[in-house]
Design an enzyme around this catalytic site. Structure first.
Site: not given
Ligand code: ARG
Length: 476
Positions: A157-158, A279, A285, A292, A319, A324
């Site tokens: 611990t620590h 290295s 090395k 890592e 949307y 995208q």
């Molecule tokens: N390439 C677009 C995306 O990845 C697909 C949907 C596009 N829709 C639009 N109304 N432009 O989101």
């Protein structure tokens, strides 16, 4: 001649070249082609079943979608920025191949629900593969625990010597972390496994579609409830990335210890040459670059999580094109996690644990001081008092450059009269380990029990996962 854009109708001017390049996603979303085509085929079958298109039209479309998939796989289909994204590239090619009738595929669908479908299909595979690889890592850890049930090492611990533990107990600690990671992935799978298609642009569709049927074709146990939510929801991607970030933090912690343990100061392990690098300047090395990089790669996964959260935090419904930008972080996280787990399962068996060194180191640093205090408690001394007495014994030992077990009974008695000759049997590492029989403790009996239980859990998981991965072939 460049094909006209599928949405060109209301535009007088061709798209500016820079705009085209800036808005294209095809160079990264083309990897979704398989899912895009799979989704289109299911959609098309449903359209025919619902008499929205004819069965003949559906057969022609489906047959050609299959051909397009093969064209892409053979590198025969040119994918370029003018096509914008994979959805339009496939549709455009379909229309090129079969003419007008190809244009019926997009009936009752929008790219907004289509892209969600592609990502959900993709993520289902990623989650299954992540779970398979996690299982491999866990199996390896359990095997190593079994092989090292008798190896005692200092517990810290620590980063200071605390109490002796079994190396197997330590290894099983990581098994438990990965067990939680697996549960998070499974949980995320449940929320990913919902059909978004049929929500169209945002409001649903006027066509008499049957979303349950599409869901059935694609193996989704349920359909999403609200069309507005569906096309703007990216929770499942964020959840995956959050689970992946926690997983990578576990890998990173383990990697940190492997790096530390392979130093000449610790010298607890030796990693096989095949998994180390040299290295360019220092001939002596042998560097632990693999752990890592595992530690280093956790950073990008954390960053991707932050990108996704920031991306969605102020988006109005439904949307927006911003969405995208969800793809590259998710792809990068998935690739990183899958490659890391794949390598971790291979790396672990290549570690040689230096048992003698570990035990030798466990003898240092008054690691049995708690046991000495517990001894007094068993003789009726209140713990706080016992703690103080042993603290004084330790201080005197430090001044006289000796260990607890070098003290004579008379010396111990001078600190507290409750010490008796039976105390020396207790000042033993194996004894100290095996006394810790409380549930979840490091006693051999408990660790054996944990390993047994883990074996059962892994067996059940293996059987459940077996059928699921055939499709991906380990490559996504
Ligand atoms: N390439 C677009 C995306 O990845 C697909 C949907 C596009 N829709 C639009 N109304 N432009 O989101």
């Amino acid at each position: 001649m460049m094909a006209e854009k599928l949405w060109q109708g209301r535009f007088d001017q061709p798209t500016n070249k820079l705009v085209e390049e800036y808005s294209a996603s095809i160079h990264f979303d083309s990897r979704l082609y398989r899912y895009d085509i799979e989704g289109s085929i299911a959609h098309c079958r449903m359209l025919a079943e619902c008499k929205i298109i004819t069965h003949d039209e559906a057969s022609l479309i489906i047959e050609n979608l299959g051909e397009i998939q093969r064209e892409i796989e053979r590198g025969k289909l040119q994918l370029e920025s003018s096509q914008e994204d994979i959805h339009m590239a496939v549709e455009q090619r379909l229309i090129q191949k079969i003419g007008e009738v190809g244009g019926k595929l997009h009936t009752a669908r929008s790219r907004n629900d289509q892209v969600c479908l592609d990502m959900r299909l993709y993520l289902r595979d990623v989650l299954c593969l992540t779970r398979t690889l996690l299982l491999d890592v866990q199996k390896t850890l359990v095997l190593l625990a079994e092989q090292n049930l008798d190896v005692i090492m200092p517990g810290y611990t620590h980063l200071q010597h605390a109490q002796p533990i079994l190396l197997a107990h330590y290894l099983m600690a990581y098994y438990e972390m990965f067990e939680r990671d697996d549960a998070r992935m499974a949980d995320c799978y449940g929320r990913t496994n919902v059909l978004p298609l049929g929500c169209a642009a945002l409001a649903g569709t006027t066509f008499p579609i049957n979303r349950e049927l599409t869901a059935q074709y694609l193996g989704f146990p349920k359909i999403s409830a609200n069309s507005i939510d569906t096309v703007s929801d990216r929770d499942y991607l964020i959840e995956f990335n959050a689970a992946a970030a926690i997983l990578m933090s576990h890998v990173s912690r383990m990697a940190e210890e492997l790096i530390l343990w392979s130093t000449s100061e610790f010298a607890f392990i030796d990693i096989n040459d095949a998994f180390c690098t040299g290295s360019s300047i220092m001939p002596q090395k042998k560097n632990p670059d693999v752990p890592e990089l595992m530690r280093g790669k956790s950073a990008r996964v954390f960053g991707n999580l932050m990108s996704l959260l920031t991306l969605t935090k102020a988006l109005p419904l439904a949307y927006n094109r911003d969405l995208q930008e969800d793809k590259e972080p998710v792809f990068d996280t998935a690739d990183t996690v899958l490659n890391t787990l794949r390598l971790l399962a291979k790396l672990l068996p290549e570690i040689q644990f230096k048992r003698e060194r570990m035990v030798e180191e466990a003898r240092q640093g008054f690691i049995l001081a708690t046991d000495l205090a517990d001894y007094l408690v068993h003789k009726g001394v209140p713990f706080r008092r016992a703690h103080h007495v042993v603290g004084q014994i330790v201080q005197t030992c430090i001044q006289n450059c000796k260990n607890l077990e070098d003290c004579t009974l008379d010396e111990l008695k001078s600190f507290h009269k409750a010490f008796g000759p039976d105390v020396f049997a207790l000042l033993d590492l194996a004894n100290a380990v095996n006394q810790r029989t409380s549930a979840g403790g490091t006693a051999t009996s408990r660790v054996e029990e944990a390993v047994r239980l883990a074996r059962q859990v892994l067996q059940v998981k293996q059987e459940r996962l077996d059928g699921k991965f055939i499709k991906t072939n380990g490559k996504i």
